[in-house]
Design a protein around this motif. Structure first.
Motif, mmCIF file in Angstrom:
data_model
loop_
_atom_site.group_PDB
_atom_site.id
_atom_site.type_symbol
_atom_site.label_atom_id
_atom_site.label_comp_id
_atom_site.label_asym_id
_atom_site.label_seq_id
_atom_site.Cartn_x
_atom_site.Cartn_y
_atom_site.Cartn_z
ATOM 1 N N ASP A 53 -117.125 -89.368 15.983
ATOM 2 C CA ASP A 53 -116.105 -88.429 16.451
ATOM 3 C C ASP A 53 -115.121 -88.110 15.329
ATOM 4 N N ALA A 69 -118.019 -93.038 19.129
ATOM 5 C CA ALA A 69 -116.674 -93.054 18.558
ATOM 6 C C ALA A 69 -116.712 -92.945 17.033
ATOM 7 N N ARG A 91 -121.607 -96.298 22.757
ATOM 8 C CA ARG A 91 -120.212 -95.858 22.720
ATOM 9 C C ARG A 91 -119.629 -96.001 21.322
ATOM 10 N N ARG A 116 -117.709 -106.331 20.511
ATOM 11 C CA ARG A 116 -116.620 -105.889 21.395
ATOM 12 C C ARG A 116 -115.284 -105.929 20.673
ATOM 13 N N TYR A 132 -115.627 -98.833 14.561
ATOM 14 C CA TYR A 132 -116.752 -98.435 15.413
ATOM 15 C C TYR A 132 -118.106 -98.538 14.704
ATOM 16 N N PRO A 172 -107.493 -89.784 21.290
ATOM 17 C CA PRO A 172 -108.117 -91.089 21.568
ATOM 18 C C PRO A 172 -109.609 -90.946 21.856
ATOM 19 N N LYS A 173 -110.374 -91.909 21.346
ATOM 20 C CA LYS A 173 -111.827 -91.843 21.512
ATOM 21 C C LYS A 173 -112.231 -91.888 22.989
ATOM 22 N N ASP A 174 -111.520 -92.689 23.773
ATOM 23 C CA ASP A 174 -111.842 -92.768 25.200
ATOM 24 C C ASP A 174 -111.660 -91.418 25.877
ATOM 25 N N GLN A 175 -110.644 -90.686 25.448
ATOM 26 C CA GLN A 175 -110.399 -89.363 26.038
ATOM 27 C C GLN A 175 -111.552 -88.416 25.731
ATOM 28 N N HIS A 212 -114.617 -89.332 25.027
ATOM 29 C CA HIS A 212 -115.801 -89.819 25.738
ATOM 30 C C HIS A 212 -115.763 -89.406 27.206
ATOM 31 N N ASP A 213 -114.599 -89.518 27.830
ATOM 32 C CA ASP A 213 -114.473 -89.119 29.238
ATOM 33 C C ASP A 213 -114.754 -87.624 29.399
ATOM 34 N N ARG A 221 -118.535 -87.104 29.181
ATOM 35 C CA ARG A 221 -119.243 -87.483 30.410
ATOM 36 C C ARG A 221 -119.032 -86.435 31.507
#
Length: 630
Positions: A394, A391, A387, A352, A360, A400-403, A405-406, A409
């Protein structure tokens, strides 16, 4: 004319200071005579409250003839003017040289300067300077100055202690409060009691009232001091003694902290659970302890084959604590503990942390190494590893990686619901990611855009795990199936359009045919009437010819002959009409029949039926279902 006066001699000053003027003696110098004039002017100005004039005249007098007469009033004038820095030297020089009344005035002026200095030190937060200035005040003071002096004792410390206690730094605040002498003014004494009670409440959660509580508080302070000094063993001893005297939630919480600091997770959580019952606001802190212990508490019997003893377990937990406290270097320190015991929960924790730090690929490797050993947290580790791989793979710059990923999905959900166009819209800004590329390839395949599919297949192949061996072929099959379906649909629409146009024309032809048949029927009726009229005209002609043959005179014969001619004319006319209308009836009926037949033939040539639908996904529709979910 200037009046002579004697030399101003310090030896006789003690008795002369009480007099309104300086004694003069024969042979006094002109400087002394001038100084006398200025002295008297300055003294009088001081007495009437004109301090500025007093200072000016007395400084000029002192410059001409320095002596203690002038110095006394100059020191008082400077002090009252607020020039304590200049006044202090003059007032100090007169110490022990003045009669009691003037000495009291000197001490009062010096005290006022010292108190002003104390105020300045206190405003700057220099409590040491303020205490030194207060200590420098000597002698008996007037009641008002003594009250002021007493009010300033400890005032600086109280001001700083108030700020510290409001910030929750009660240990420092109480240290300052304890340094204040007992003899203080009422305001300071009241503030001291208030800060003490507040810090007792903040530190121990209660204000001691009886002997047991006061004794428990003494032990609590000793335990808290030991805990702050990094001696958790002594803190545990003092705090648990305090609990025997007075079991209070705040003492329980401090005991939990001491046990936690000593790496005694069982003891810390036992105290913590009791503390939370009476102190709900401590729940988050105890949960933090529980989370740490759940990850880093080293049980007996590990590692298998060479278990650590109690000291070894504590040493390993100490290394865990040091590693988790570090922001820089903590990763490597925690990773080094795996050589002692490969703790899967520590791997999850480190995974984490690596993920949060943007490392990553390392996070995925760390989490994969813990797979299969986390029991109740296996799903968490698996999802985080997926995840991390997402990342790590990518390559969308500046996003941003979260963007990403979202967006992946969302596009996956849209594609699963059959909205390929929406999936393309959501995913197309982020094509440089294997999982996003898989969604785009499948979405384009479902839209029949085979060229776009080819653009994303290469990126999609980089996913871990990669798509199945037949995945790309299934996309081709899907894309070709969609194209076939589109062609069939186009043909169906085209044929439907042709059928609609043909049926429209056939309806017009059938209508015209029906009209012609109707017209033919009307013509038959007219022809029948014409035939009847023709037969009547022939009968009339025969009757007229019979009358002509039977005529007995020329008039009758002529009349009969004329009637026969008229009848023959009508017969010819009705014959012409009958034949013409009859022919028209035949023509109309024939044309109407032909048009009706043609319309019927067109209807049969373009039947209205639904064309068969071809599944656009074909065998390739399972591609998305096989993609990873995280």
């Amino acid at each position: 004319m200037a009046r002579p006066f004697s030399c101003l001699v310090l030896a006789i000053a003690a008795t002369a200071l009480a007099s309104p003027s300086i004694a003069r003696s024969p042979g006094a110098s002109a400087d002394e005579d001038a100084a006398l004039i200025l002295y008297e002017a300055g003294r009088d100005a001081y007495k009437r409250g004109d301090d500025a004039t007093a200072v000016r005249e007395l400084e000029r007098a002192f410059a001409l003839a320095p002596n203690d007469f002038i110095r006394f009033y100059l020191g008082l004038s400077l002090e009252r003017s607020g020039r304590c820095a200049d006044a202090k030297a003059h007032l100090a020089a007169l110490a022990g040289k003045l009669p009691p009344e003037q000495e009291d005035a000197r001490l009062a002026a010096a005290a006022r300067c010292a108190l002003a200095e104390v105020d300045a030190f206190a405003q700057d937060g220099d409590c040491t300077g303020a205490a030194a200035a207060l200590g420098g005040i000597r002698g008996r003071l007037p009641a008002d100055l003594e009250a002021r002096r007493l009010g300033l004792v400890g005032a600086c410390e109280i001001r700083k202690a108030t700020t510290l206690s409001e910030a929750g730094r009660c240990g420092e605040a109480m240290g300052l409060v304890d340094s204040i002498p007992k003899a203080v003014g009422a305001e300071v004494d009241e503030a001291r009691a208030r800060i003490t009670a507040e810090c007792q409440r903040l530190t121990a959660g209660f204000v001691p009232k009886d002997a047991s509580q006061r004794a428990a508080f003494v032990l609590l302070k000793a335990g808290l001091k030991a805990l702050e000094a990094g001696n958790p063993s002594l803190a545990i001893e003092k705090l648990e003694k305090a609990l025997k005297l007075y079991d209070e939630p705040h003492i329980r919480l401090l005991a939990a902290r001491a046990r936690y600091a000593a790496l005694d997770c069982a003891g810390a959580l036992a105290h913590g659970e009791i503390a939370v019952r009476g102190l709900p606001e401590a729940k988050n802190e105890i949960e933090t302890m529980r989370t740490w212990c759940d990850t880093f508490d080293v049980p007996e019997g590990v590692p298998q084959g060479a278990p650590l003893d109690a000291r070894g377990r504590l040493s390993l937990m100490g290394r865990y604590r040091d590693a988790t406290a570090l922001r820089v270097g903590g990763f490597d320190l925690l990773a080094s503990t795996f050589a002692t015991w490969d703790n899967p929960r520590a791997r999850l924790f480190l995974g984490r942390r690596l993920f949060a730090a943007g490392r990553y690929a390392e996070a995925a490797a760390m989490l994969d190494a813990a797979a299969g050993r986390l029991t109740d947290r296996e799903a968490e580790a698996t999802a985080l590893a997926a995840r991390a791989r997402f990342a790590a793979a990518d390559d969308n710059p500046g996003v941003p990686k979260d963007q990403v990923h979202d967006a992946w999905r969302k596009s996956s959900e849209l594609l699963s619901s059959g909205d390929a166009k929406g999936a393309v819209a959501a995913a197309s800004p982020y094509p440089r990611n294997p999982w996003v590329a898989r969604v785009l390839a499948e979405a384009y395949a479902r839209q029949g855009d085979c060229d776009a599919v080819a653009d994303h297949v290469g990126w999609a192949a980089r996913s871990v795990p990669p798509p199945g061996p037949n995945w790309a072929q299934s996309l081709d099959d899907t894309c070709l199936g969609v194209r076939r379906a589109e062609r069939v649909e186009r043909d169906r629409v085209e044929r439907a359009g042709q059928a609609v146009a043909a049926r429209s024309r056939s309806r017009v032809q059938r209508g015209v045919g029906y009209g012609l048949l109707a017209a033919g029927g009307a013509c038959v009726v007219v022809a029948a009437v014409a035939g009847w009229q023709y037969g009547k005209a022939v009968s009339d002609s025969d009757d007229a010819m019979a009358a002509y043959s039977a005529a007995t005179n020329a008039g009758a014969a002529t009349s009969a002959r004329a009637s026969a001619g008229d009848a023959r004319t009508r017969a010819r006319t009705w014959s012409t009409v009958g034949w013409s209308v009859g022919c028209a009836a035949v023509a109309a009926a024939t044309a109407g029949g032909v048009l009706w037949a043609l319309a019927d033939r067109k209807d049969r040539a373009f039947p209205v039926v639904a064309a068969p639908w071809v599944d656009p996904a074909g065998s390739g529709g399972a591609g998305l279902a096989a993609s990873a979910r995280f």
